[in-house]
Structure formats: structure tokens, C-alpha cells
Write a protein that holds these residues in place. Structure first.
Motif, PDB file in Angstrom:
ATOM      1  N   UNK A  71       0.829  -1.211   0.000  1.00  0.00           N
ATOM      2  CA  UNK A  71       0.000   0.000   0.000  1.00  0.00           C
ATOM      3  C   UNK A  71       0.865   1.263   0.000  1.00  0.00           C
ATOM      4  N   UNK A  72       1.985   1.211   0.671  1.00  0.00           N
ATOM      5  CA  UNK A  72       2.903   2.346   0.738  1.00  0.00           C
ATOM      6  C   UNK A  72       3.283   2.818  -0.665  1.00  0.00           C
ATOM      7  N   UNK A  90       2.755   6.468  -2.500  1.00  0.00           N
ATOM      8  CA  UNK A  90       3.931   7.193  -3.003  1.00  0.00           C
ATOM      9  C   UNK A  90       3.702   7.660  -4.437  1.00  0.00           C
ATOM     10  N   UNK A  91       3.163   6.767  -5.278  1.00  0.00           N
ATOM     11  CA  UNK A  91       2.913   7.161  -6.667  1.00  0.00           C
ATOM     12  C   UNK A  91       1.811   8.216  -6.753  1.00  0.00           C
ATOM     13  N   UNK A  92       0.736   8.002  -6.012  1.00  0.00           N
ATOM     14  CA  UNK A  92      -0.379   8.959  -6.047  1.00  0.00           C
ATOM     15  C   UNK A  92       0.080  10.347  -5.611  1.00  0.00           C
ATOM     16  N   UNK A  93       0.956  10.408  -4.612  1.00  0.00           N
ATOM     17  CA  UNK A  93       1.463  11.694  -4.131  1.00  0.00           C
ATOM     18  C   UNK A  93       2.391  12.350  -5.156  1.00  0.00           C
ATOM     19  N   UNK A 153       9.333  14.102   1.972  1.00  0.00           N
ATOM     20  CA  UNK A 153       7.888  14.349   1.970  1.00  0.00           C
ATOM     21  C   UNK A 153       7.107  13.106   1.558  1.00  0.00           C
ATOM     22  N   UNK A 154       7.547  12.451   0.473  1.00  0.00           N
ATOM     23  CA  UNK A 154       6.834  11.285  -0.041  1.00  0.00           C
ATOM     24  C   UNK A 154       6.859  10.143   0.972  1.00  0.00           C
ATOM     25  N   UNK A 155       8.014   9.898   1.578  1.00  0.00           N
ATOM     26  CA  UNK A 155       8.135   8.802   2.544  1.00  0.00           C
ATOM     27  C   UNK A 155       7.240   9.041   3.756  1.00  0.00           C
ATOM     28  N   UNK A 189       2.266   7.809   6.715  1.00  0.00           N
ATOM     29  CA  UNK A 189       1.120   8.264   7.495  1.00  0.00           C
ATOM     30  C   UNK A 189      -0.191   7.795   6.882  1.00  0.00           C
ATOM     31  N   UNK A 190      -0.320   7.929   5.566  1.00  0.00           N
ATOM     32  CA  UNK A 190      -1.544   7.507   4.899  1.00  0.00           C
ATOM     33  C   UNK A 190      -1.731   5.991   4.960  1.00  0.00           C
ATOM     34  N   UNK A 191      -0.620   5.264   4.966  1.00  0.00           N
ATOM     35  CA  UNK A 191      -0.694   3.810   5.073  1.00  0.00           C
ATOM     36  C   UNK A 191      -1.126   3.380   6.476  1.00  0.00           C
TER      37      UNK A 191
END
Length: 490
Positions: free
Chosen positions: A87-88, A92-95, A471-473, A478-480
Motif C-alpha cells: 500500500x505504501x 507514493x505514486x499517487x502523491x 515528503x513522499x516517505x 502516514x496515509x498507510x
């Protein structure tokens, strides 16, 4: 899946096709392809270009359509379903694609300024200075504290437009807008290109563009350029096609739709490149300047070279200029909507938020990010972030997707799904390309890009890379980890 996500459906296959063509046909088709074609062997470039389309674009887009259609979920939720640890990667791609949307809307805002300015040639006798001081900024770090007010105002307008289109259901928003803007875009560009063929000197431009340099086929650069052009021109692997396909009806012809989208995108960018170089040929003849001195890509071509050319056309320039910038605006808006959809769909799907609430929150956050690119060095920052996000981040995640969907999930189970209603069928060759050939090609292109980025990077670019990675990490983690609201699984 969440009830809010489950409600999203295209009203017809036409809506889906127009939305997908809109997502594919963007600024890169207008301001980048002609330069890539010219600088990579001219007519000889069509050989690696066509190979890239058949070896990579068509197979991978069929894969994306099949995955989205099968799972009928957002990108992050699909990877979570395949394996919770993945999911991570989805976030990452969506962001990363969301970051693209943020600076993309700034570029569209520059175009909007030129659209308003073009009937009156507000840029005066020095379009370069107008762009540097009043629109996009330049390379002088003293300008980092200067906010370009017209650009800020136009950025607000563009985010409001994006909100207006995206907060509605996919059919009432993206579908209806795409069915209006895409035909208009093609009509406007046809008018521009056909008119360009009537200009004195247009043959010079076309000959320079298409003159084949067959020896260039032995160079690695031309092949990498062809594959890179196809990847970013079609928004491959950026979860746009996958997300749009998740809204399709059961009787959709997945493979056939891929062929239509790819053919439309390629025809548009080739046709447009003929118009671009016809106009450059006219300027070369008119001003007595070698055409090689006029050839540029990106912002230089769009906001400096072309305004100069429109000025030399007199009354015709007053008509052609607004049409040109209007076409860019339509292409930009439909692409930006596509870039916005993966993160919007993923958040709505995971947290069971209404589409309107999700879009509103994201538009506020996105506007704040876009403000970073409205300073006196905005265009410089856009160039850096664009290179870093695409060549360092998105390209790597496309290769990883290829491995996840073909090896971990299992590509064979998709064959009956994508072939079900399609005239064009795929089989063993499709699986071999996606499992073995394409991952190697993608990692080679990514590695080549990283090498060039390493040797050519300036200190600021290194800082930007580090900040984006951090930022991406953090955001992806957090979203995961955030707990989900109760959802209805189907």
C-alpha cells in the motif's frame, strides 16, 4: 470498496475515451514532441517511437485497464489488496502524481495569462523579458522572495476550475467536460496546423523536422528518448488509466479502447509537430534567421518563440495566438484533471469520504503547494521538480508496478478479463513482454536518467530531491498507517 467510490461510473464508453484521451493529450504533445522528434534523428525517430508504442505503451496500458477494471478500486487500495505491505507504494505514486498536478496547474496559469494577453500582444517587443518579469520568473535567486501577482491570481482560477470539474461525479464532471474540451481541442489544433501549411516557408520547417538521420539509430539516446516520450505523453503508470478504468461498465472493450487512445495521442502529437515546425519555418523565412536558432522546447517555445512569431504575422497573429493558447489551456485542464484523480480516488476510497469533501481538501493543499512555483524563480523550480519527480520517482514506480502486477499478482489471470469483449486479443506474447522485456527497458531508462541527473545536478536540485523524498516517505507512511473508516467490502 467504500460506498462513495462504488457510486462512481462513466455514463458511456465515449466519456471514458474522451477522459483518457484528455489525460494523454497534454502540454508534452504540443511543446515537447516536435523538439524530441527534431533532435533525435528527425524521420528516423519514428522507428524507435513506433517500437516503444507496440512494445511498451499498448501492453502496459492494457495491463492498467485490466487491473483497474478487475479490482474496481483506487490504486492504493488495489496494492493493499494484493499485499498490505504494498500500500505504501500506492500512496507514493499517487502523491508524486499529485505534485505533478500542482506545478502543471502553474504552467496552465502561465498559458492563461498569455491567452488573455495575446489579442493585444501585451508582451511587447521582448516576450522573453515579459515571461521572466511578469509570468514565470527566471533563474535569479534574488527573485525567490518576489511573488508574481498575475500568476497567483490565475493559479487560484485554475484550482477553482479543477475543483468545479472534479468535485462532481466522474460522469457529470470529468466525463462531460472531456466530451466538450477534447473535440474543441482537436478542432482548434486542426485549424492552426492547416493554416500553418498556407504560410510561406512552411516546407522549410517540415523538411528540417522530418529529414531522417539514419545514423542516429545506432545511438542509445534516441531509443531512450522514444520510450521516455511515450511514457510521459500517455501518462503511463501514473495510476490515471487504472483509476479511470475502475469506473467502467462490465461490457467495456478494454483492449480496443487502448488502441483508440494510443492512436489518438500519437496522431495528435505528430500532426501538431508539423504545425509547430511549419510556423517556425515561416519565422525563419520572414526574419532571415536560420531555423535552428528558433527551435526550442518547453516554456521557451511556448512563451517566448511563439509570441515573437505571432507578432510578425500581423492580424493573423492576433487570431492564431489566442487559438494556440486556448488549445494549450484545454489540453492542460484535461490532463490536470487526470493527474488529480488518483490521489482523490485513493483518499475517498480508503477513508470513505465524499468526493466533494475529498476534492475540496486536496484543492486547498494543492493550491498551497502551487504557490511555491509563483515566485520570481518559479519556472526554474518547475523545471527542477518536473525532472526529479518524473525521472527519479514516477519512472521507478512504473517499473515496480510492472513487477507487482505481472509477478506478484499474476498477469495470466487478467487475459480472459481484458479479452472478454475486445476485438483485439492478447496472449502469451503480451505476458512475455510485460514480465521480462518491459521491466528491463524501464529500469535501463530509469538508470540512464539517474546517471544524467547525478552528473548534471546543481546544489538546489540535490536539495529538492532530498525534500521530495522526505515528503513522499513521511506522507505515504502516514496515509498507510492511518486507520480506515468503516467500509462496505464487495
Amino acid at each position: 470498496m467504500s460506498e462513495n467510490y462504488k457510486k462512481q461510473k462513466w455514463g458511456s464508453s465515449l466519456s471514458f475515451l474522451m477522459a483518457m484521451i484528455g489525460a494523454a493529450v497534454g502540454l508534452g504533445n504540443i511543446w515537447r514532441f516536435s523538439y524530441v522528434l527534431y533532435s533525435n534523428g528527425g524521420g528516423a525517430f519514428f522507428i524507435p517511437y513506433l517500437i516503444a508504442i507496440f512494445l511498451m505503451a499498448i501492453p502496459f496500458l492494457i495491463l492498467e485497464y485490466g487491473i483497474g477494471f478487475s479490482f474496481r478500486r483506487s490504486f492504493a487500495r488495489i496494492l493493499e489488496k494484493i499485499n498490505p505491505k504494498l500500500e505504501f507504494i500506492g500512496w507514493a505514486l499517487a502523491l508524486l502524481v499529485f505534485i505533478v498536478c500542482c506545478y502543471y496547474l502553474v504552467i496552465i496559469s502561465w498559458d492563461f495569462i498569455y491567452l488573455v494577453a495575446s489579442p493585444f500582444s501585451v508582451w511587447g517587443s521582448d516576450p522573453a523579458n515579459f515571461f521572466l518579469t511578469s509570468v514565470g520568473g527566471g533563474f535569479d535567486f534574488n527573485g525567490i522572495t518576489r511573488i508574481i501577482v498575475p500568476t497567483v491570481i490565475c493559479v487560484v482560477v485554475m484550482w477553482v476550475i479543477l475543483w468545479f470539474v472534479s468535485h462532481k461525479s466522474v460522469e457529470d464532471g470529468i466525463g462531460k467536460v472531456s466530451k466538450i474540451l477534447i473535440p474543441l481541442l482537436f478542432i482548434i489544433m486542426a485549424i492552426i496546423v492547416i493554416f500553418s501549411f498556407t504560410l510561406p516557408g512552411h516546407e522549410l520547417g517540415i523538411n528540417v523536422l522530418l529529414h531522417p538521420n539514419w545514423s542516429s539509430l545506432t545511438k542509445v539516446d534516441i531509443w531512450i528518448s522514444a520510450f521516455a516520450q511515450v511514457i510521459f505523453s500517455l501518462s503511463m503508470g501514473q495510476a490515471v488509466a487504472l483509476t479511470y478504468a475502475s469506473y467502467l461498465d462490465e461490457d467495456s472493450k478494454l483492449n480496443d479502447n487502448v488502441l483508440i487512445v494510443v492512436a489518438s495521442n500519437s496522431c495528435f502529437e505528430i500532426f501538431t509537430s508539423l504545425g509547430v515546425f511549419s510556423i517556425l519555418g515561416f519565422m525563419s523565412l520572414k526574419a532571415g534567421v536560420p531555423i535552428q536558432q528558433l527551435i526550442a522546447e518547453g516554456t521557451s517555445l511556448m512563451f517566448i518563440v511563439f509570441p515573437t512569431i505571432f507578432d510578425t504575422m500581423g492580424v493573423f497573429g492576433k487570431i492564431l495566438g489566442p487559438l494556440f493558447f486556448l488549445a494549450i489551456l484545454f489540453a492542460g485542464i484535461t490532463s490536470a484533471v487526470g493527474f488529480f484523480e488518483p490521489i482523490s480516488a485513493s483518499l475517498s476510497d480508503k477513508f470513505n469520504l465524499s468526493r466533494k469533501k475529498t476534492v475540496t481538501i486536496l484543492c486547498i493543499i494543492g493550491f498551497c503547494i502551487s504557490l511555491i512555483f509563483t515566485s520570481g524563480i518559479g519556472s526554474y523550480l518547475v523545471g527542477i521538480v518536473d525532472e526529479v519527480v518524473n525521472e527519479f520517482g514516477i519512472l521507478l514506480l512504473i517499473a515496480i508496478q510492472c513487477i507487482i502486477f505481472t509477478w506478484i499478482y499474476g498477469i495470466d489471470r487478467l487475459i480472459p478479463i481484458v479479452n472478454r469483449n475486445s476485438w483485439f486479443k492478447v496472449g502469451k506474447l503480451w505476458t512475455v513482454i510485460l514480465k521480462y522485456i518491459l521491466p528491463i527497458v524501464l529500469f535501463v531508462i530509469w538508470g540512464w536518467g539517474i546517471i544524467e541527473l547525478y552528473f548534471n545536478a546543481k546544489p538546489l536540485e540535490g536539495i529538492v530531491i532530498i525534500l521530495i523524498i522526505i515528503f513522499i516517505i513521511i506522507a505515504s507512511l502516514l496515509l498507510t498507517k492511518f486507520s480506515k473508516k468503516p467500509q462496505v467490502e464487495t
